[in-house]
Design a protein around this motif. Structure first.
Motif, PDB file in Angstrom:
ATOM      1  N   GLU A 136       0.832  -1.200   0.000  1.00 46.58           N
ATOM      2  CA  GLU A 136       0.000   0.000   0.000  1.00 46.58           C
ATOM      3  C   GLU A 136       0.868   1.252   0.000  1.00 46.58           C
ATOM      4  O   GLU A 136       0.546   2.250  -0.644  1.00 46.58           O
ATOM      5  N   LEU A 137       1.994   1.183   0.707  1.00 42.42           N
ATOM      6  CA  LEU A 137       2.862   2.348   0.810  1.00 42.42           C
ATOM      7  C   LEU A 137       3.595   2.647  -0.494  1.00 42.42           C
ATOM      8  O   LEU A 137       4.086   3.753  -0.688  1.00 42.42           O
ATOM      9  N   THR A 138       3.698   1.649  -1.386  1.00 37.73           N
ATOM     10  CA  THR A 138       4.442   1.875  -2.627  1.00 37.73           C
ATOM     11  C   THR A 138       3.650   2.726  -3.607  1.00 37.73           C
ATOM     12  O   THR A 138       4.214   3.296  -4.531  1.00 37.73           O
ATOM     13  N   GLY A 139       2.322   2.810  -3.420  1.00 35.83           N
ATOM     14  CA  GLY A 139       1.508   3.633  -4.306  1.00 35.83           C
ATOM     15  C   GLY A 139       1.687   5.118  -3.993  1.00 35.83           C
ATOM     16  O   GLY A 139       1.687   5.506  -2.830  1.00 35.83           O
ATOM     17  N   ASP A 140       1.869   5.934  -5.017  1.00 34.68           N
ATOM     18  CA  ASP A 140       2.054   7.373  -4.858  1.00 34.68           C
ATOM     19  C   ASP A 140       3.107   7.671  -3.786  1.00 34.68           C
ATOM     20  O   ASP A 140       2.897   8.475  -2.877  1.00 34.68           O
ATOM     21  N   ARG A 141       4.261   7.026  -3.934  1.00 33.20           N
ATOM     22  CA  ARG A 141       5.299   7.147  -2.908  1.00 33.20           C
ATOM     23  C   ARG A 141       5.767   8.579  -2.720  1.00 33.20           C
ATOM     24  O   ARG A 141       5.972   9.045  -1.598  1.00 33.20           O
ATOM     25  N   LEU A 142       5.948   9.301  -3.826  1.00 34.85           N
ATOM     26  CA  LEU A 142       6.436  10.670  -3.725  1.00 34.85           C
ATOM     27  C   LEU A 142       5.438  11.552  -2.982  1.00 34.85           C
ATOM     28  O   LEU A 142       5.819  12.344  -2.119  1.00 34.85           O
ATOM     29  N   GLY A 143       4.148  11.403  -3.320  1.00 35.84           N
ATOM     30  CA  GLY A 143       3.137  12.208  -2.645  1.00 35.84           C
ATOM     31  C   GLY A 143       3.070  11.909  -1.164  1.00 35.84           C
ATOM     32  O   GLY A 143       2.960  12.827  -0.333  1.00 35.84           O
ATOM     33  N   ARG A 144       3.151  10.632  -0.818  1.00 29.92           N
ATOM     34  CA  ARG A 144       3.110  10.233   0.589  1.00 29.92           C
ATOM     35  C   ARG A 144       4.333  10.766   1.334  1.00 29.92           C
ATOM     36  O   ARG A 144       4.234  11.194   2.484  1.00 29.92           O
ATOM     37  N   ARG A 145       5.490  10.686   0.689  1.00 29.92           N
ATOM     38  CA  ARG A 145       6.717  11.175   1.325  1.00 29.92           C
ATOM     39  C   ARG A 145       6.603  12.674   1.637  1.00 29.92           C
ATOM     40  O   ARG A 145       6.973  13.117   2.713  1.00 29.92           O
ATOM     41  N   THR A 146       6.077  13.431   0.699  1.00 31.65           N
ATOM     42  CA  THR A 146       5.937  14.875   0.901  1.00 31.65           C
ATOM     43  C   THR A 146       5.014  15.185   2.078  1.00 31.65           C
ATOM     44  O   THR A 146       5.332  16.016   2.928  1.00 31.65           O
ATOM     45  N   VAL A 147       3.876  14.496   2.115  1.00 24.99           N
ATOM     46  CA  VAL A 147       2.919  14.720   3.206  1.00 24.99           C
ATOM     47  C   VAL A 147       3.521  14.295   4.541  1.00 24.99           C
ATOM     48  O   VAL A 147       3.401  15.003   5.552  1.00 24.99           O
ATOM     49  N   ALA A 148       4.199  13.150   4.549  1.00 23.26           N
ATOM     50  CA  ALA A 148       4.783  12.634   5.789  1.00 23.26           C
ATOM     51  C   ALA A 148       5.872  13.559   6.318  1.00 23.26           C
ATOM     52  O   ALA A 148       5.952  13.829   7.519  1.00 23.26           O
ATOM     53  N   LEU A 149       6.726  14.053   5.443  1.00 21.08           N
ATOM     54  CA  LEU A 149       7.788  14.957   5.870  1.00 21.08           C
ATOM     55  C   LEU A 149       7.210  16.232   6.459  1.00 21.08           C
ATOM     56  O   LEU A 149       7.752  16.793   7.423  1.00 21.08           O
ATOM     57  N   ASP A 150       6.121  16.692   5.891  1.00 16.67           N
ATOM     58  CA  ASP A 150       5.467  17.883   6.422  1.00 16.67           C
ATOM     59  C   ASP A 150       4.909  17.605   7.816  1.00 16.67           C
ATOM     60  O   ASP A 150       5.040  18.441   8.723  1.00 16.67           O
ATOM     61  N   ARG A 151       4.333  16.417   8.014  1.00 12.11           N
ATOM     62  CA  ARG A 151       3.730  16.085   9.309  1.00 12.11           C
ATOM     63  C   ARG A 151       4.784  15.951  10.404  1.00 12.11           C
ATOM     64  O   ARG A 151       4.563  16.375  11.538  1.00 12.11           O
ATOM     65  N   ILE A 152       5.928  15.359  10.083  1.00 13.80           N
ATOM     66  CA  ILE A 152       6.940  15.150  11.130  1.00 13.80           C
ATOM     67  C   ILE A 152       7.735  16.422  11.411  1.00 13.80           C
ATOM     68  O   ILE A 152       8.595  16.434  12.296  1.00 13.80           O
ATOM     69  N   GLY A 153       7.435  17.487  10.676  1.00 10.26           N
ATOM     70  CA  GLY A 153       8.133  18.748  10.906  1.00 10.26           C
ATOM     71  C   GLY A 153       7.922  19.312  12.298  1.00 10.26           C
ATOM     72  O   GLY A 153       8.695  20.146  12.757  1.00 10.26           O
ATOM     73  N   ALA A 209       6.541   6.791   9.777  1.00  5.59           N
ATOM     74  CA  ALA A 209       8.007   6.794   9.751  1.00  5.59           C
ATOM     75  C   ALA A 209       8.529   6.217   8.438  1.00  5.59           C
ATOM     76  O   ALA A 209       9.491   6.728   7.851  1.00  5.59           O
ATOM     77  N   HIS A 210       7.887   5.143   7.952  1.00  5.02           N
ATOM     78  CA  HIS A 210       8.287   4.549   6.670  1.00  5.02           C
ATOM     79  C   HIS A 210       8.018   5.515   5.521  1.00  5.02           C
ATOM     80  O   HIS A 210       8.841   5.666   4.616  1.00  5.02           O
ATOM     81  N   GLU A 211       6.864   6.166   5.545  1.00  4.33           N
ATOM     82  CA  GLU A 211       6.524   7.102   4.471  1.00  4.33           C
ATOM     83  C   GLU A 211       7.507   8.264   4.424  1.00  4.33           C
ATOM     84  O   GLU A 211       7.844   8.763   3.345  1.00  4.33           O
ATOM     85  N   ALA A 212       7.988   8.697   5.593  1.00  6.31           N
ATOM     86  CA  ALA A 212       8.913   9.831   5.662  1.00  6.31           C
ATOM     87  C   ALA A 212      10.356   9.418   5.440  1.00  6.31           C
ATOM     88  O   ALA A 212      11.246  10.263   5.373  1.00  6.31           O
ATOM     89  N   GLY A 213      10.596   8.101   5.357  1.00  4.21           N
ATOM     90  CA  GLY A 213      11.950   7.608   5.162  1.00  4.21           C
ATOM     91  C   GLY A 213      12.783   7.631   6.439  1.00  4.21           C
ATOM     92  O   GLY A 213      14.014   7.601   6.394  1.00  4.21           O
ATOM     93  N   LEU A 214      12.103   7.636   7.603  1.00  4.46           N
ATOM     94  CA  LEU A 214      12.810   7.687   8.880  1.00  4.46           C
ATOM     95  C   LEU A 214      13.136   6.317   9.458  1.00  4.46           C
ATOM     96  O   LEU A 214      14.032   6.190  10.274  1.00  4.46           O
ATOM     97  N   ALA A 215      12.360   5.303   9.061  1.00  4.68           N
ATOM     98  CA  ALA A 215      12.523   3.974   9.662  1.00  4.68           C
ATOM     99  C   ALA A 215      13.933   3.472   9.418  1.00  4.68           C
ATOM    100  O   ALA A 215      14.447   3.515   8.304  1.00  4.68           O
ATOM    101  N   VAL A 216      14.569   3.008  10.498  1.00  3.82           N
ATOM    102  CA  VAL A 216      15.945   2.527  10.394  1.00  3.82           C
ATOM    103  C   VAL A 216      15.979   1.025  10.632  1.00  3.82           C
ATOM    104  O   VAL A 216      15.070   0.449  11.209  1.00  3.82           O
ATOM    105  N   ARG A 217      17.043   0.407  10.222  1.00  4.57           N
ATOM    106  CA  ARG A 217      17.199  -1.034  10.459  1.00  4.57           C
ATOM    107  C   ARG A 217      17.493  -1.270  11.925  1.00  4.57           C
ATOM    108  O   ARG A 217      18.300  -0.557  12.521  1.00  4.57           O
ATOM    109  N   PRO A 218      16.854  -2.302  12.524  1.00  4.33           N
ATOM    110  CA  PRO A 218      17.104  -2.570  13.946  1.00  4.33           C
ATOM    111  C   PRO A 218      18.509  -3.092  14.166  1.00  4.33           C
ATOM    112  O   PRO A 218      19.163  -3.524  13.246  1.00  4.33           O
TER     113      PRO A 218
END
Length: 218
Positions: A136-153, A209-218
């Protein structure tokens, strides 16, 4: 000891799940329910660490029970189990505050992993469920990333670090060790993050976190 209330309308299923959980000496099933109404009352009375709940039950089904359980026992993590993996069920359960989702047709060890994970403050998704969320997250990845980055601001640098580790599926204790914090401080950070982001639970925070590209490897 992780205390569990188990709910399924089939006695055979409850017996099987109880047997699986009994393989871990640190997990105890303290009560069982065959319908959702009884489940809510048992959780209210026992205040277990985890409510392991089937979707299909009489009186009050598992999906409808989630918000009720979160209301009467906010300290109890709700772990949903079902033979169905419908996306609508996944979205509704997680949206209402469930901490995880198991498929009965999966590896029995997932029950142990799932119960321990949500009891420790982490989220848990069966691998087959997780793959659907990722798809589900792979759809419209760029749009989701933009929205997510704005939210975590709205988050501080440290809060973003914690959110990234939540996205990786780490528990509060694991995050504390990684960031050299006490576990109580991590709980406070997570609670603050959920409030600032306007999300209900760790699963929703992890998705963000995944949408914003923040999720890190454990």
């Amino acid at each position: 000891m992780v205390r569990v209330v188990l709910a399924d309308d089939e006695a055979v299923v409850r017996a099987g799940v109880r047997m699986i959980l009994s393989a871990d000496p640190e997990i105890e099933v303290v009560a069982e329910a065959a319908d959702g109404r009884v489940l809510v009352e048992l959780v209210r009375a026992h205040r277990p660490d985890v409510a392991l709940v089937d979707i299909r039950m009489p009186e009050l089904d598992g999906l409808a029970a989630v918000p009720e359980l979160r209301r009467v026992a906010p300290g109890t993590a709700v772990l949903i189990m079902t033979t169905f993996g419908a996306d609508a069920h996944i979205a509704r359960a997680l949206g209402d505050g469930a901490a995880g989702f198991l498929l009965k047709t999966g590896d029995p060890r997932e029950f142990l992993l799932g119960v321990r994970a949500v009891a420790d403050g982490a989220a848990y998704l069966s691998p087959r469920v997780a793959s659907r969320v990722i798809d589900e997250l792979t759809g419209d990845r760029l749009g989701r990333r933009t929205v997510a980055l704005d939210r975590i601001g709205v988050l501080t640098k440290r809060e973003r670090e914690v959110l990234g580790l939540v996205g990786a599926g780490l528990s509060n204790a694991e995050i504390a060790r990684r960031l050299h914090l006490v576990e109580g401080s991590v709980k406070t950070y997570v609670s603050t993050i959920l409030g600032r982001l306007g999300v209900r639970n760790r699963v929703q925070a992890a998705v963000l976190a995944h949408e914003a590209g923040l999720a890190v490897r454990p």
